[in-house]
Design a protein around this motif. Sequence first.
Motif, PDB file in Angstrom:
ATOM      1  N   LEU A 266      -7.655  -4.291  -2.336  1.00  0.00           N
ATOM      2  CA  LEU A 266      -6.913  -5.533  -2.088  1.00  0.00           C
ATOM      3  C   LEU A 266      -7.642  -6.742  -2.667  1.00  0.00           C
ATOM      4  O   LEU A 266      -7.034  -7.592  -3.334  1.00  0.00           O
ATOM      5  CB  LEU A 266      -6.721  -5.743  -0.585  1.00  0.00           C
ATOM      6  N   LEU A 267      -8.935  -6.819  -2.410  1.00  0.00           N
ATOM      7  CA  LEU A 267      -9.710  -7.960  -2.902  1.00  0.00           C
ATOM      8  C   LEU A 267      -9.739  -8.001  -4.431  1.00  0.00           C
ATOM      9  O   LEU A 267      -9.612  -9.072  -5.043  1.00  0.00           O
ATOM     10  CB  LEU A 267     -11.134  -7.903  -2.358  1.00  0.00           C
ATOM     11  N   ALA A 268      -9.914  -6.833  -5.054  1.00  0.00           N
ATOM     12  CA  ALA A 268      -9.957  -6.782  -6.515  1.00  0.00           C
ATOM     13  C   ALA A 268      -8.615  -7.213  -7.111  1.00  0.00           C
ATOM     14  O   ALA A 268      -8.561  -8.029  -8.045  1.00  0.00           O
ATOM     15  CB  ALA A 268     -10.323  -5.375  -6.978  1.00  0.00           C
ATOM     16  N   LEU A 269      -7.519  -6.692  -6.572  1.00  0.00           N
ATOM     17  CA  LEU A 269      -6.191  -7.047  -7.061  1.00  0.00           C
ATOM     18  C   LEU A 269      -5.888  -8.519  -6.815  1.00  0.00           C
ATOM     19  O   LEU A 269      -5.281  -9.196  -7.661  1.00  0.00           O
ATOM     20  CB  LEU A 269      -5.134  -6.181  -6.378  1.00  0.00           C
ATOM     21  N   THR A 270      -6.307  -9.026  -5.670  1.00  0.00           N
ATOM     22  CA  THR A 270      -6.052 -10.433  -5.341  1.00  0.00           C
ATOM     23  C   THR A 270      -6.807 -11.342  -6.289  1.00  0.00           C
ATOM     24  O   THR A 270      -6.268 -12.342  -6.778  1.00  0.00           O
ATOM     25  CB  THR A 270      -6.474 -10.728  -3.888  1.00  0.00           C
ATOM     26  N   GLU A 271      -8.054 -11.012  -6.573  1.00  0.00           N
ATOM     27  CA  GLU A 271      -8.834 -11.848  -7.472  1.00  0.00           C
ATOM     28  C   GLU A 271      -8.237 -11.858  -8.881  1.00  0.00           C
ATOM     29  O   GLU A 271      -8.291 -12.868  -9.587  1.00  0.00           O
ATOM     30  CB  GLU A 271     -10.287 -11.371  -7.525  1.00  0.00           C
ATOM     31  N   MET A 272      -7.634 -10.728  -9.276  1.00  0.00           N
ATOM     32  CA  MET A 272      -7.003 -10.669 -10.594  1.00  0.00           C
ATOM     33  C   MET A 272      -5.567 -11.201 -10.556  1.00  0.00           C
ATOM     34  O   MET A 272      -4.868 -11.164 -11.564  1.00  0.00           O
ATOM     35  CB  MET A 272      -7.029  -9.218 -11.103  1.00  0.00           C
ATOM     36  N   GLU A 273      -5.145 -11.648  -9.341  1.00  0.00           N
ATOM     37  CA  GLU A 273      -3.807 -12.215  -9.124  1.00  0.00           C
ATOM     38  C   GLU A 273      -2.697 -11.234  -9.487  1.00  0.00           C
ATOM     39  O   GLU A 273      -1.630 -11.628  -9.966  1.00  0.00           O
ATOM     40  CB  GLU A 273      -3.664 -13.530  -9.890  1.00  0.00           C
ATOM     41  N   GLY A 289       2.222   8.557   9.517  1.00  0.00           N
ATOM     42  CA  GLY A 289       3.022   8.988  10.666  1.00  0.00           C
ATOM     43  C   GLY A 289       2.231   9.883  11.591  1.00  0.00           C
ATOM     44  O   GLY A 289       1.069  10.177  11.375  1.00  0.00           O
ATOM     45  N   GLY A 290       2.913  10.329  12.647  1.00  0.00           N
ATOM     46  CA  GLY A 290       2.274  11.234  13.597  1.00  0.00           C
ATOM     47  C   GLY A 290       1.791  10.504  14.824  1.00  0.00           C
ATOM     48  O   GLY A 290       1.176   9.443  14.726  1.00  0.00           O
ATOM     49  N   PRO A 291       2.058  11.036  16.007  1.00  0.00           N
ATOM     50  CA  PRO A 291       1.677  10.361  17.244  1.00  0.00           C
ATOM     51  C   PRO A 291       0.181  10.276  17.470  1.00  0.00           C
ATOM     52  O   PRO A 291      -0.279   9.428  18.221  1.00  0.00           O
ATOM     53  CB  PRO A 291       2.342  11.228  18.324  1.00  0.00           C
ATOM     54  N   LEU A 292      -0.594  11.146  16.816  1.00  0.00           N
ATOM     55  CA  LEU A 292      -2.033  11.148  17.034  1.00  0.00           C
ATOM     56  C   LEU A 292      -2.794  10.445  15.921  1.00  0.00           C
ATOM     57  O   LEU A 292      -4.025  10.424  15.931  1.00  0.00           O
ATOM     58  CB  LEU A 292      -2.533  12.598  17.163  1.00  0.00           C
ATOM     59  N   GLU A 293      -2.103   9.896  14.947  1.00  0.00           N
ATOM     60  CA  GLU A 293      -2.758   9.195  13.853  1.00  0.00           C
ATOM     61  C   GLU A 293      -3.382   7.893  14.362  1.00  0.00           C
ATOM     62  O   GLU A 293      -2.772   7.150  15.116  1.00  0.00           O
ATOM     63  CB  GLU A 293      -1.754   8.874  12.732  1.00  0.00           C
ATOM     64  N   LYS A 294      -4.611   7.647  13.928  1.00  0.00           N
ATOM     65  CA  LYS A 294      -5.289   6.414  14.292  1.00  0.00           C
ATOM     66  C   LYS A 294      -4.615   5.235  13.588  1.00  0.00           C
ATOM     67  O   LYS A 294      -4.248   5.316  12.420  1.00  0.00           O
ATOM     68  CB  LYS A 294      -6.762   6.490  13.874  1.00  0.00           C
ATOM     69  N   ARG A 295      -4.440   4.137  14.324  1.00  0.00           N
ATOM     70  CA  ARG A 295      -3.802   2.953  13.741  1.00  0.00           C
ATOM     71  C   ARG A 295      -4.675   2.397  12.621  1.00  0.00           C
ATOM     72  O   ARG A 295      -5.853   2.098  12.810  1.00  0.00           O
ATOM     73  CB  ARG A 295      -3.611   1.889  14.830  1.00  0.00           C
ATOM     74  N   HIS A 296      -4.113   2.262  11.451  1.00  0.00           N
ATOM     75  CA  HIS A 296      -4.841   1.745  10.309  1.00  0.00           C
ATOM     76  C   HIS A 296      -4.756   0.228  10.283  1.00  0.00           C
ATOM     77  O   HIS A 296      -3.700  -0.351  10.558  1.00  0.00           O
ATOM     78  CB  HIS A 296      -4.298   2.336   9.003  1.00  0.00           C
ATOM     79  N   THR A 297      -5.868  -0.403   9.926  1.00  0.00           N
ATOM     80  CA  THR A 297      -5.926  -1.868   9.988  1.00  0.00           C
ATOM     81  C   THR A 297      -6.517  -2.467   8.716  1.00  0.00           C
ATOM     82  O   THR A 297      -7.096  -1.762   7.882  1.00  0.00           O
ATOM     83  CB  THR A 297      -6.777  -2.313  11.182  1.00  0.00           C
ATOM     84  N   PHE A 298      -6.379  -3.791   8.623  1.00  0.00           N
ATOM     85  CA  PHE A 298      -7.017  -4.587   7.580  1.00  0.00           C
ATOM     86  C   PHE A 298      -7.877  -5.648   8.256  1.00  0.00           C
ATOM     87  O   PHE A 298      -7.566  -6.117   9.359  1.00  0.00           O
ATOM     88  CB  PHE A 298      -5.973  -5.279   6.694  1.00  0.00           C
ATOM     89  N   CYS A 299      -8.962  -6.041   7.597  1.00  0.00           N
ATOM     90  CA  CYS A 299      -9.811  -7.108   8.130  1.00  0.00           C
ATOM     91  C   CYS A 299      -9.071  -8.442   8.019  1.00  0.00           C
ATOM     92  O   CYS A 299      -8.452  -8.736   6.989  1.00  0.00           O
ATOM     93  CB  CYS A 299     -11.119  -7.190   7.351  1.00  0.00           C
ATOM     94  N   ARG A 300      -9.182  -9.237   9.059  1.00  0.00           N
ATOM     95  CA  ARG A 300      -8.486 -10.532   9.067  1.00  0.00           C
ATOM     96  C   ARG A 300      -8.960 -11.424   7.927  1.00  0.00           C
ATOM     97  O   ARG A 300      -8.175 -12.144   7.318  1.00  0.00           O
ATOM     98  CB  ARG A 300      -8.711 -11.229  10.412  1.00  0.00           C
ATOM     99  N   GLU A 301     -10.246 -11.385   7.620  1.00  0.00           N
ATOM    100  CA  GLU A 301     -10.771 -12.242   6.559  1.00  0.00           C
ATOM    101  C   GLU A 301     -10.204 -11.841   5.191  1.00  0.00           C
ATOM    102  O   GLU A 301      -9.983 -12.697   4.330  1.00  0.00           O
ATOM    103  CB  GLU A 301     -12.294 -12.180   6.536  1.00  0.00           C
ATOM    104  N   VAL A 302      -9.953 -10.543   4.998  1.00  0.00           N
ATOM    105  CA  VAL A 302      -9.366 -10.083   3.739  1.00  0.00           C
ATOM    106  C   VAL A 302      -7.914 -10.536   3.647  1.00  0.00           C
ATOM    107  O   VAL A 302      -7.466 -11.041   2.610  1.00  0.00           O
ATOM    108  CB  VAL A 302      -9.456  -8.551   3.626  1.00  0.00           C
ATOM    109  N   VAL A 303      -7.185 -10.371   4.735  1.00  0.00           N
ATOM    110  CA  VAL A 303      -5.780 -10.802   4.768  1.00  0.00           C
ATOM    111  C   VAL A 303      -5.684 -12.311   4.553  1.00  0.00           C
ATOM    112  O   VAL A 303      -4.773 -12.794   3.861  1.00  0.00           O
ATOM    113  CB  VAL A 303      -5.130 -10.407   6.112  1.00  0.00           C
TER     114      VAL A 303
END
Length: 395
Positions: A266-273, A289-303
């Motif tokens: 994400l950071l690399a693509l963002t810097e290259m616009e 998907g899947g009920p047992l899959e861990k919730r995937h997240t992004f760092c707030r500072e990156v977003v």
Amino acid sequence: MFRKSLLTVIRQGSSVITNGTGAGPTTRSLYSASVLGLDGYEAFREKTRTQHLHNVDNFKRKMRDFVAGSTSNMIFTEDLKNIIHLADNTDEDKKLLVDMLEKYNAQSTELRFGNYIFGPVVMRALYSMQDPALAFKLFKDEKYSGFFDQLSTYQILGDLLYEHGLYAEVRELFDLIKSRQVQGGRYPKHPITLTFAACYRENTEESFRYAMDLWKELNAVGHIPMRKATAFAAALALKHNQPGIALEIVGTVAKGNYVTIRQLRLLALTEMERLDDLIPVFRTVLEVGGPLEKRHTFCREVVQKVKDVLASTKSEVPQDLNRMLEFLEANGHIADITLDSLLCQEIASTAQRKDPPSNLAESYRTRGGSQQFKRFTPTRQQKSRFARPGLADMH
């Protein structure tokens, strides 16, 4: 101006990195005490002291007299093992340890009837004493040729140097490791990871060039580094205004949805616009998907850096991207943890699926019977509790 602010996402992630360099020792190791066998060493040390109750000082005095006496005096394996586990963090005890090591190592191999490997245990003792200078000095001393040539010794020493901010020494250590080719390999995976971590922490032009040259060398021989090493290399490239290189590096990871890899992308693509390419990266966490899959997240500072770019562009992309970011926020996919803390998170296990467990701490482990685990099948209520919105819920 935008480029400068974007790169602070990683540069300011940890107070350990000061003005772009790794000045001063850190208080963080890359591998856990359990992985390095340090907890096992401490336990065995306590056991040894208990066995020598009320006799520790007398035993040390006897050994000092022994090494200072006739050159024909022989150092027995058991005596050296005891001193390694009884030595305290004093100059006097360290000298005794070194004197016994030197005398033991100088003895003819014909006089050694045991097969005890001392290298990793000596390094654990010096790690416990927090003396990286002595540990590295012994390792480099040519008279100990072969004595410290074990992959576990490399890893323990490398982590000790890393913990104390001796990043240039980590690089020097890796160059020595390559020249020794222990167990038929020039590129042991854990020392490679420590080396990229040290380059990332040091964050100088010299360490950047070293890391990139090492990456090219590994690529040329077909070596695939651990994912954590790859993340350190890409993050370092971002620090040095090379988003294209960072994107190429993370592109070598087969599964690109790992938390550090997707955010570095994400950071690399963002810097290259390249804003159009951000949406597929964000979508990957919603398509899990899947009920047992861990919730995937992004760092707030990156977003937030992505939002900063969106606020400054007039293309049609921001509308779709902003909508997706709002959905991620509303459904708990944005976390407050920093990217730097994710990158430098301590490695608590080195065992991999379908591979035998790591033997790094094996000298202190016992082998028990295998334990069978029943397959877990969620009930209807559990499925309901684990369920969360997906792409179809975005309106």
